[in-house]
Design an enzyme around this catalytic site. Structure first.
Site, PDB file in Angstrom:
ATOM      1  N   CYS A  27       0.822  -1.215   0.000  1.00 21.25           N
ATOM      2  CA  CYS A  27       0.000   0.000   0.000  1.00 21.25           C
ATOM      3  C   CYS A  27       0.851   1.259   0.000  1.00 21.25           C
ATOM      4  O   CYS A  27       0.676   2.148  -0.829  1.00 21.25           O
ATOM      5  CB  CYS A  27      -0.939  -0.006   1.208  1.00 21.25           C
ATOM      6  SG  CYS A  27      -1.883   1.514   1.337  1.00 21.25           S
ATOM      7  N   CYS A  30      -1.446   1.711  -3.156  1.00 24.75           N
ATOM      8  CA  CYS A  30      -2.432   2.782  -2.953  1.00 24.75           C
ATOM      9  C   CYS A  30      -1.833   4.190  -2.913  1.00 24.75           C
ATOM     10  O   CYS A  30      -2.337   5.094  -3.575  1.00 24.75           O
ATOM     11  CB  CYS A  30      -3.183   2.577  -1.639  1.00 24.75           C
ATOM     12  SG  CYS A  30      -3.445   0.876  -1.189  1.00 24.75           S
ATOM     13  N   LYS A  58       0.064   5.314  -6.157  1.00 27.83           N
ATOM     14  CA  LYS A  58      -0.988   5.347  -7.198  1.00 27.83           C
ATOM     15  C   LYS A  58      -1.828   6.613  -7.052  1.00 27.83           C
ATOM     16  O   LYS A  58      -2.101   7.310  -8.008  1.00 27.83           O
ATOM     17  CB  LYS A  58      -1.834   4.066  -7.070  1.00 27.83           C
ATOM     18  CG  LYS A  58      -2.919   3.855  -8.068  1.00 27.83           C
ATOM     19  CD  LYS A  58      -4.265   4.437  -7.692  1.00 27.83           C
ATOM     20  CE  LYS A  58      -4.774   4.206  -6.318  1.00 27.83           C
ATOM     21  NZ  LYS A  58      -5.252   2.881  -5.998  1.00 27.83           N
ATOM     22  N   TYR A  95      -9.786  -3.373 -10.394  1.00 23.65           N
ATOM     23  CA  TYR A  95      -9.338  -2.116  -9.775  1.00 23.65           C
ATOM     24  C   TYR A  95      -8.094  -1.549 -10.459  1.00 23.65           C
ATOM     25  O   TYR A  95      -8.063  -0.411 -10.907  1.00 23.65           O
ATOM     26  CB  TYR A  95      -8.968  -2.363  -8.307  1.00 23.65           C
ATOM     27  CG  TYR A  95     -10.102  -2.426  -7.331  1.00 23.65           C
ATOM     28  CD1 TYR A  95     -10.400  -1.333  -6.518  1.00 23.65           C
ATOM     29  CD2 TYR A  95     -10.846  -3.589  -7.165  1.00 23.65           C
ATOM     30  CE1 TYR A  95     -11.412  -1.397  -5.570  1.00 23.65           C
ATOM     31  CE2 TYR A  95     -11.862  -3.660  -6.228  1.00 23.65           C
ATOM     32  CZ  TYR A  95     -12.139  -2.568  -5.431  1.00 23.65           C
ATOM     33  OH  TYR A  95     -13.140  -2.633  -4.503  1.00 23.65           O
ATOM     34  N   HIS A 146     -26.120  22.406   0.533  1.00 23.14           N
ATOM     35  CA  HIS A 146     -26.302  22.948  -0.806  1.00 23.14           C
ATOM     36  C   HIS A 146     -25.285  24.042  -1.090  1.00 23.14           C
ATOM     37  O   HIS A 146     -25.046  24.880  -0.225  1.00 23.14           O
ATOM     38  CB  HIS A 146     -27.716  23.529  -0.932  1.00 23.14           C
ATOM     39  CG  HIS A 146     -28.049  23.933  -2.335  1.00 23.14           C
ATOM     40  ND1 HIS A 146     -28.208  23.012  -3.350  1.00 23.14           N
ATOM     41  CD2 HIS A 146     -28.212  25.151  -2.896  1.00 23.14           C
ATOM     42  CE1 HIS A 146     -28.480  23.659  -4.469  1.00 23.14           C
ATOM     43  NE2 HIS A 146     -28.480  24.948  -4.221  1.00 23.14           N
ATOM     44  N   GLU A 150     -25.520  16.031  -1.615  1.00 22.33           N
ATOM     45  CA  GLU A 150     -26.888  16.308  -1.140  1.00 22.33           C
ATOM     46  C   GLU A 150     -27.918  15.469  -1.911  1.00 22.33           C
ATOM     47  O   GLU A 150     -29.007  15.198  -1.410  1.00 22.33           O
ATOM     48  CB  GLU A 150     -27.228  17.798  -1.240  1.00 22.33           C
ATOM     49  CG  GLU A 150     -27.342  18.320  -2.649  1.00 22.33           C
ATOM     50  CD  GLU A 150     -27.743  19.794  -2.716  1.00 22.33           C
ATOM     51  OE1 GLU A 150     -28.654  20.202  -1.977  1.00 22.33           O
ATOM     52  OE2 GLU A 150     -27.133  20.542  -3.509  1.00 22.33           O
TER      53      GLU A 150
HETATM   54  P1  NDP Z   1      -8.956  -7.735  -9.663  1.00 22.56           P
HETATM   55  O1  NDP Z   1      -9.262  -9.049  -9.102  1.00 22.56           O
HETATM   56  O2  NDP Z   1      -9.729  -6.553  -9.192  1.00 22.56           O
HETATM   57  O3  NDP Z   1      -9.036  -7.781 -11.251  1.00 22.56           O
HETATM   58  C1  NDP Z   1      -8.346  -8.730 -11.995  1.00 22.56           C
HETATM   59  C2  NDP Z   1      -8.738  -8.601 -13.434  1.00 22.56           C
HETATM   60  O4  NDP Z   1      -7.926  -9.460 -14.219  1.00 22.56           O
HETATM   61  C3  NDP Z   1     -10.176  -8.997 -13.704  1.00 22.56           C
HETATM   62  O5  NDP Z   1     -10.696  -8.163 -14.701  1.00 22.56           O
HETATM   63  C4  NDP Z   1     -10.033 -10.430 -14.185  1.00 22.56           C
HETATM   64  O6  NDP Z   1     -11.054 -10.840 -15.053  1.00 22.56           O
HETATM   65  C5  NDP Z   1      -8.749 -10.343 -14.961  1.00 22.56           C
HETATM   66  N1  NDP Z   1      -8.057 -11.630 -15.072  1.00 22.56           N
HETATM   67  C6  NDP Z   1      -7.801 -12.520 -14.087  1.00 22.56           C
HETATM   68  N2  NDP Z   1      -7.143 -13.579 -14.549  1.00 22.56           N
HETATM   69  C7  NDP Z   1      -6.971 -13.384 -15.873  1.00 22.56           C
HETATM   70  C8  NDP Z   1      -6.385 -14.132 -16.906  1.00 22.56           C
HETATM   71  N3  NDP Z   1      -5.812 -15.308 -16.681  1.00 22.56           N
HETATM   72  N4  NDP Z   1      -6.409 -13.612 -18.155  1.00 22.56           N
HETATM   73  C9  NDP Z   1      -6.986 -12.427 -18.407  1.00 22.56           C
HETATM   74  N5  NDP Z   1      -7.561 -11.662 -17.459  1.00 22.56           N
HETATM   75  C10 NDP Z   1      -7.556 -12.131 -16.203  1.00 22.56           C
HETATM   76  O7  NDP Z   1      -7.401  -7.556  -9.391  1.00 22.56           O
HETATM   77  P2  NDP Z   1      -6.447  -6.295  -9.376  1.00 22.56           P
HETATM   78  O8  NDP Z   1      -5.118  -6.858  -9.686  1.00 22.56           O
HETATM   79  O9  NDP Z   1      -6.994  -5.192 -10.192  1.00 22.56           O
HETATM   80  O10 NDP Z   1      -6.481  -5.865  -7.865  1.00 22.56           O
HETATM   81  C11 NDP Z   1      -6.259  -6.816  -6.835  1.00 22.56           C
HETATM   82  C12 NDP Z   1      -7.022  -6.446  -5.609  1.00 22.56           C
HETATM   83  O11 NDP Z   1      -6.333  -5.406  -4.946  1.00 22.56           O
HETATM   84  C13 NDP Z   1      -8.427  -5.874  -5.864  1.00 22.56           C
HETATM   85  O12 NDP Z   1      -9.391  -6.860  -6.015  1.00 22.56           O
HETATM   86  C14 NDP Z   1      -8.649  -5.033  -4.641  1.00 22.56           C
HETATM   87  O13 NDP Z   1      -9.127  -5.840  -3.611  1.00 22.56           O
HETATM   88  C15 NDP Z   1      -7.250  -4.535  -4.317  1.00 22.56           C
HETATM   89  N6  NDP Z   1      -7.062  -3.167  -4.847  1.00 22.56           N
HETATM   90  C16 NDP Z   1      -7.795  -2.167  -4.317  1.00 22.56           C
HETATM   91  C17 NDP Z   1      -7.668  -0.883  -4.767  1.00 22.56           C
HETATM   92  C18 NDP Z   1      -8.508   0.197  -4.172  1.00 22.56           C
HETATM   93  O14 NDP Z   1      -9.086  -0.031  -3.112  1.00 22.56           O
HETATM   94  N7  NDP Z   1      -8.626   1.357  -4.808  1.00 22.56           N
HETATM   95  C19 NDP Z   1      -6.726  -0.532  -5.841  1.00 22.56           C
HETATM   96  C20 NDP Z   1      -6.014  -1.671  -6.336  1.00 22.56           C
HETATM   97  C21 NDP Z   1      -6.177  -2.929  -5.860  1.00 22.56           C
HETATM   98  P3  NDP Z   1     -12.442 -11.478 -14.525  1.00 22.56           P
HETATM   99  O15 NDP Z   1     -13.203 -10.356 -13.931  1.00 22.56           O
HETATM  100  O16 NDP Z   1     -13.062 -12.029 -15.748  1.00 22.56           O
HETATM  101  O17 NDP Z   1     -12.058 -12.527 -13.533  1.00 22.56           O
END
Ligand code: NDP
Length: 446
Positions: free
Chosen positions: A42, A47, A50, A176, A435, A440
């Protein structure tokens, strides 16, 4: 038994550092093992950096709106290297704060990789250390799918520190990280191609939110390629070619960012020497005492893959230490967790999606509103804000709140408090709005 420590923590990220400090504040003898910078994903490569890049990219819209408010802004020049250098300096500062927090609390930082020998012993740099309890807080690491040429792809770790701002880039995934980085780079003028295997981005979010956000990303200029799997990445001089099973091919890509999820950091921890409970992909299965099998071994945060959010890891660890060493009796509650995707537009959510709410509560009432924020009314910017409240019909409880638009996260955080306390729609209606604000709208929805 006489142990070297009351508690050993493996991993000095958000969950590990908080746990170690709280244990030490109760007078316990604590050691924490970490091979990288203290602060974890993080603070060091997630986080925080980013969000700094999100801020940098959000100036573009401010400059665009400025002239309508009477400002003549000169020729804008963006310097990626300066941003990255300043971001690195800020992360360095935060890392030092984390280090001094640990030092001041009396926790012993041991900068080596720890492996379990047995349920009370780890070995690090050839030396054994024992403890009454051992907490695994090793987090997660980017997952790379098995694709030819995947070694050319970078993860979000590297995307936060690219030497040059790319001209064109490809992002794989639609969660995300994918949409946050797509928004950052797109706003900074990079031609972004976002490739997703499914037919709509952001699986797991409310359907209206997914539709609204996806349309906004496309309007903002992101090239969203759906129903496509990358099958090969080829290197061509210093650029890349991306081939998909949908027969689409992207050429001259400067950067390929793999944002296809994360996996638990449990490799090489010596878990084979213990009887731990594992889910899939090495994630630790914990019970509500954060215990993962052996009576002295526990885990918090992303390594358990429950809700992979920093405040969750911190809360799990803090409450556990309060229960062990203080007079705490509280357990973390995972319902109505608020979260925000820091994309452009931002997506703030708390509680159930409409689909989940129907499944859980039966009939629901849905309130939505779409409007152009006042900030943009006099400008060329056509961005819309979308808000949605989901109310369980039988109880009148607000069970879902979803916002897509500027400051969605800030708004949802406030409403999440009320929702977690069980606010009804009738009570919400009794609240007076501020407002003029966007928020709101949430207390005046009919
Ligand atoms: P996510 O799980 O959110 O997203 C992963 C993405 O990759 C999905 O679209 C998934 O598709 C796709 N995917 C998975 N496997 C494959 C594959 N083999 N081939 C192609 N596409 C694939 O993971 P992130 O890495 O974005 O983030 C990890 C976690 O970290 C988040 O879930 C969140 O909990 C946390 N995070 C939170 C943030 C915040 O609070 N702002 C910011 C960043 C991360 P499908 O949907 O079809 O499975």
């Amino acid at each position: 038994m006489d142990y070297d420590f009351d508690l050993i923590v493996i991993g000095a990220g958000s969950g590990g550092v908080r746990s170690a400090r709280i244990a030490a504040s109760y007078g316990k003898k604590v050691a924490i093992f970490e091979t990288a910078e203290v602060g974890g994903t993080c603070v060091i490569r997630g986080c925080v950096p980013k969000k700094l890049l999100v801020y940098a990219s959000s100036f573009v819209k401010t400059f665009k709106a400025a002239s309508a408010f009477g400002w003549d802004v000169g020729h804008n020049q963006f310097n990626w290297q300066r941003l990255i250098a300043n971001k690195d300096e800020e992360i360095n500062r935060l890392n030092k704060i984390y280090l001094s927090l640990l030092n001041n609390s009396g926790v012993k930082l041991i900068p080596y990789h720890a492996r379990f020998v047995n349920k009370n012993t780890v070995i690090a740099n050839g030396k054994e250390y024992t403890a009454a309890k051992i907490l695994i807080a090793t987090g997660s690491t980017p997952f790379y799918p098995d694709i030819k040429g995947i070694e050319y792809a970078v993860s979000s770790n590297e995307a936060l520190s690219l030497e040059q701002l790319p001209k064109q880039m490809t992002i794989m995934g639609a969660g995300y990280i994918a949409v946050e980085f797509a928004s950052i780079f797109n706003a900074l003028g990079v031609k972004v191609n976002l490739i997703y295997r499914g037919d709509k981005l952001l699986r797991g979010f409310d359907e209206d939110v997914r539709n609204f956000a996806q349309e906004a990303f496309i309007k903002n200029g992101i090239n969203v390629i759906l129903n496509s799997n990358v099958v090969e990445i080829k290197k061509d001089n210093n650029q890349f070619e991306v081939l998909m099973d949908s027969d689409i091919c992207l050429r001259n890509q400067d950067v390929i960012l793999c944002a296809t999820g994360r996996i638990a950091n449990t490799d090489n921890l010596g878990l084979e020497n213990l009887q731990v409970n594992l889910k899939y992909n090495g994630q630790l299965q914990v019970d509500n005492e954060q215990n993962c099998g052996p009576d002295s071994v526990f885990a918090v945060g992303d390594v358990c893959n429950n809700d992979n959010l920093t405040p969750v890891a911190i809360k799990e660890g803090h409450l556990l230490m309060d229960r062990w060493y203080g007079d705490g009796k509280t357990y973390i509650e995972y319902d109505y967790l608020p979260s925000t995707v820091f994309s452009q537009p931002e997506i703030g959510s708390c509680g159930y999606t409409q689909e989940q709410a129907v499944e859980h509560f039966g009939e629901v009432k849905v309130f939505t509103s779409t409007f152009r924020a006042m900030k943009y009314a006099m400008t060329e910017i056509q961005d819309q804000t979308f808000m949605k409240l989901i109310v369980a019909k039988e109880t009148d409880l607000v069970v879902g709140c979803h916002i897509v638009g500027t400051d969605a996260g800030e708004m949802v955080q406030g409403f999440a408090v009320a929702i977690k306390q069980g606010i009804t729609k009738e009570k919400l209606n009794q609240c007076i709005g501020i407002h003029p604000t966007s928020a709101e709208e949430l207390v005046t929805m009919k």
